[in-house]
Design an enzyme around this catalytic site. Sequence first.
Site, short mmCIF file in Angstrom:
data_model
loop_
_atom_site.label_atom_id
_atom_site.label_comp_id
_atom_site.label_asym_id
_atom_site.label_seq_id
_atom_site.Cartn_x
_atom_site.Cartn_y
_atom_site.Cartn_z
N LYS A 14 0.83 -1.21 0.00
CA LYS A 14 0.00 0.00 0.00
C LYS A 14 0.87 1.26 0.00
O LYS A 14 0.67 2.16 -0.81
CB LYS A 14 -0.92 0.06 1.24
CG LYS A 14 -1.86 -1.13 1.38
CD LYS A 14 -2.80 -0.95 2.57
CE LYS A 14 -2.10 -0.87 3.93
NZ LYS A 14 -1.53 -2.14 4.39
N ARG A 89 -9.53 0.92 8.12
CA ARG A 89 -9.11 -0.42 8.52
C ARG A 89 -10.22 -1.16 9.26
O ARG A 89 -10.05 -2.32 9.61
CB ARG A 89 -7.91 -0.32 9.45
CG ARG A 89 -6.56 -0.53 8.77
CD ARG A 89 -5.46 -0.39 9.81
NE ARG A 89 -4.25 -1.06 9.45
CZ ARG A 89 -3.24 -0.51 8.79
NH1 ARG A 89 -3.32 0.73 8.36
NH2 ARG A 89 -2.14 -1.20 8.56
N ARG A 128 11.85 -6.11 5.30
CA ARG A 128 11.83 -4.68 5.63
C ARG A 128 12.37 -4.46 7.04
O ARG A 128 13.07 -3.49 7.31
CB ARG A 128 10.40 -4.13 5.51
CG ARG A 128 10.33 -2.64 5.79
CD ARG A 128 8.98 -2.05 5.50
NE ARG A 128 7.98 -2.46 6.47
CZ ARG A 128 6.69 -2.11 6.41
NH1 ARG A 128 6.25 -1.38 5.41
NH2 ARG A 128 5.85 -2.53 7.33
N ARG A 134 11.49 -0.43 12.30
CA ARG A 134 10.12 -0.45 12.81
C ARG A 134 9.94 -1.56 13.82
O ARG A 134 10.20 -2.73 13.53
CB ARG A 134 9.13 -0.61 11.64
CG ARG A 134 8.80 0.71 10.99
CD ARG A 134 7.85 0.57 9.85
NE ARG A 134 6.59 -0.08 10.18
CZ ARG A 134 5.53 -0.07 9.40
NH1 ARG A 134 5.57 0.55 8.23
NH2 ARG A 134 4.43 -0.69 9.76
N ARG A 145 -0.51 -8.82 13.28
CA ARG A 145 -1.07 -7.80 12.37
C ARG A 145 -1.90 -8.48 11.27
O ARG A 145 -2.95 -7.97 10.89
CB ARG A 145 0.07 -6.99 11.73
CG ARG A 145 0.68 -5.99 12.71
CD ARG A 145 2.07 -5.56 12.30
NE ARG A 145 2.11 -4.81 11.07
CZ ARG A 145 3.22 -4.57 10.40
NH1 ARG A 145 4.39 -5.03 10.84
NH2 ARG A 145 3.20 -3.87 9.30
P1 B4P Z 1 4.15 -1.86 2.18
O1 B4P Z 1 3.23 -2.93 1.74
O2 B4P Z 1 4.19 -0.65 1.33
O3 B4P Z 1 3.70 -1.61 3.67
P2 B4P Z 1 2.23 -1.21 4.08
O4 B4P Z 1 1.25 -2.27 3.71
O5 B4P Z 1 1.92 0.16 3.55
O6 B4P Z 1 2.37 -1.01 5.60
P3 B4P Z 1 1.67 -1.63 6.87
O7 B4P Z 1 0.28 -2.07 6.59
O8 B4P Z 1 2.63 -2.63 7.39
O9 B4P Z 1 1.69 -0.49 7.92
P4 B4P Z 1 0.90 0.84 8.21
O10 B4P Z 1 1.95 1.85 8.22
O11 B4P Z 1 -0.29 1.10 7.34
O12 B4P Z 1 5.60 -2.38 2.24
C1 B4P Z 1 6.00 -3.61 2.79
C2 B4P Z 1 7.34 -4.06 2.23
O13 B4P Z 1 7.11 -4.78 1.02
C3 B4P Z 1 8.30 -2.93 1.89
O14 B4P Z 1 9.57 -3.27 2.34
C4 B4P Z 1 8.28 -2.87 0.36
O15 B4P Z 1 9.50 -2.46 -0.19
C5 B4P Z 1 7.97 -4.30 -0.01
N1 B4P Z 1 7.23 -4.41 -1.26
C6 B4P Z 1 6.18 -3.64 -1.65
N2 B4P Z 1 5.73 -4.01 -2.86
C7 B4P Z 1 6.51 -5.09 -3.25
C8 B4P Z 1 6.54 -5.93 -4.42
N3 B4P Z 1 5.67 -5.78 -5.43
N4 B4P Z 1 7.45 -6.93 -4.45
C9 B4P Z 1 8.33 -7.10 -3.44
N5 B4P Z 1 8.36 -6.33 -2.32
C10 B4P Z 1 7.47 -5.33 -2.22
O16 B4P Z 1 0.32 0.56 9.71
C11 B4P Z 1 1.16 0.26 10.82
C12 B4P Z 1 0.33 0.19 12.11
O17 B4P Z 1 -0.28 1.49 12.38
C13 B4P Z 1 -0.86 -0.77 12.11
O18 B4P Z 1 -0.47 -2.10 12.42
C14 B4P Z 1 -1.74 -0.12 13.24
O19 B4P Z 1 -1.25 -0.46 14.53
C15 B4P Z 1 -1.55 1.36 13.05
N6 B4P Z 1 -2.57 1.95 12.17
C16 B4P Z 1 -2.35 2.50 10.94
N7 B4P Z 1 -3.51 2.92 10.40
C17 B4P Z 1 -4.49 2.62 11.30
C18 B4P Z 1 -5.92 2.78 11.29
N8 B4P Z 1 -6.54 3.32 10.22
N9 B4P Z 1 -6.62 2.36 12.37
C19 B4P Z 1 -6.01 1.83 13.43
N10 B4P Z 1 -4.66 1.63 13.50
C20 B4P Z 1 -3.91 2.03 12.45
#
Ligand code: B4P
Length: 190
Positions: A14, A89, A128, A134, A145
């Site tokens: 995302k 979420r 990551r 993190r 998660r």
């Molecule tokens: P991403 O996939 O970009 O990570 P993310 O889903 O955006 O982040 P996540 O869901 O973990 O955390 P968030 O900050 O929203 O990247 C993951 C890895 O994969 C990276 O290293 C990237 O390089 C790699 N990658 C990506 N695409 C790839 C591909 N095609 N091939 C290979 N590798 C690839 O949330 C963190 C925490 O915040 C939550 O657990 C919660 O506690 C809190 N939170 C956030 N929003 C909330 C909400 N709305 N309500 C309540 N709590 C919330």
Amino acid sequence: MLNIVIFGAPGSGKGTQSAFIEKKYNLVHLSTGDILRAEIAKGSEIGNKAKGLMDQGLFVPDEMIIAILAGAIDDNKAANGFIFDGFPRTTVQAEALDAMLKERGMSVDVMLNVDVPADELVKRLLERGKTSGRSDDNLETIQNRIKVYEEKTLPVLNYYKGQKKDNYIKGDGTMDEVFAAICAVIDAKA
Ligand code: B4P
């Protein structure tokens, strides 16, 4: 005005894809995860409340994140549109997003459902974790998660299916392949 919800499990890409979309379509990227991590770094009251929950892979309370997001929308009144990353979420958050956009004369135009198998999610997040610093990128928290995602976030997909706004994106290709699939969906709607 173009408002996009990018939806998927932790590690589905995302944040990665939002950065590409932001640049190509000139939208404002609102990542609730990034906003919370910035609050933690500042040592604010919100950050202190969020840290303990995020370290366990749990969600912060709906009312807290909804208020933060409404403030972030109002801080960007000149935006061409938004990418909502990591929000909504929960179904409560999805309903709140619709209400807050409606109050401001906007709506969600496109929902992207980025689908990646669980074993690939764990692999990406562990990778990551080697460099991200993190505290939630460790095996125990990652597994929690994903469990919380399945219990609380997957129902949000049905919410958007009910509105016929969901678009399936195969998320386990390369970053470029995933972005091409996303652009095809956005370009067909815009
Ligand atoms: P991403 O996939 O970009 O990570 P993310 O889903 O955006 O982040 P996540 O869901 O973990 O955390 P968030 O900050 O929203 O990247 C993951 C890895 O994969 C990276 O290293 C990237 O390089 C790699 N990658 C990506 N695409 C790839 C591909 N095609 N091939 C290979 N590798 C690839 O949330 C963190 C925490 O915040 C939550 O657990 C919660 O506690 C809190 N939170 C956030 N929003 C909330 C909400 N709305 N309500 C309540 N709590 C919330």
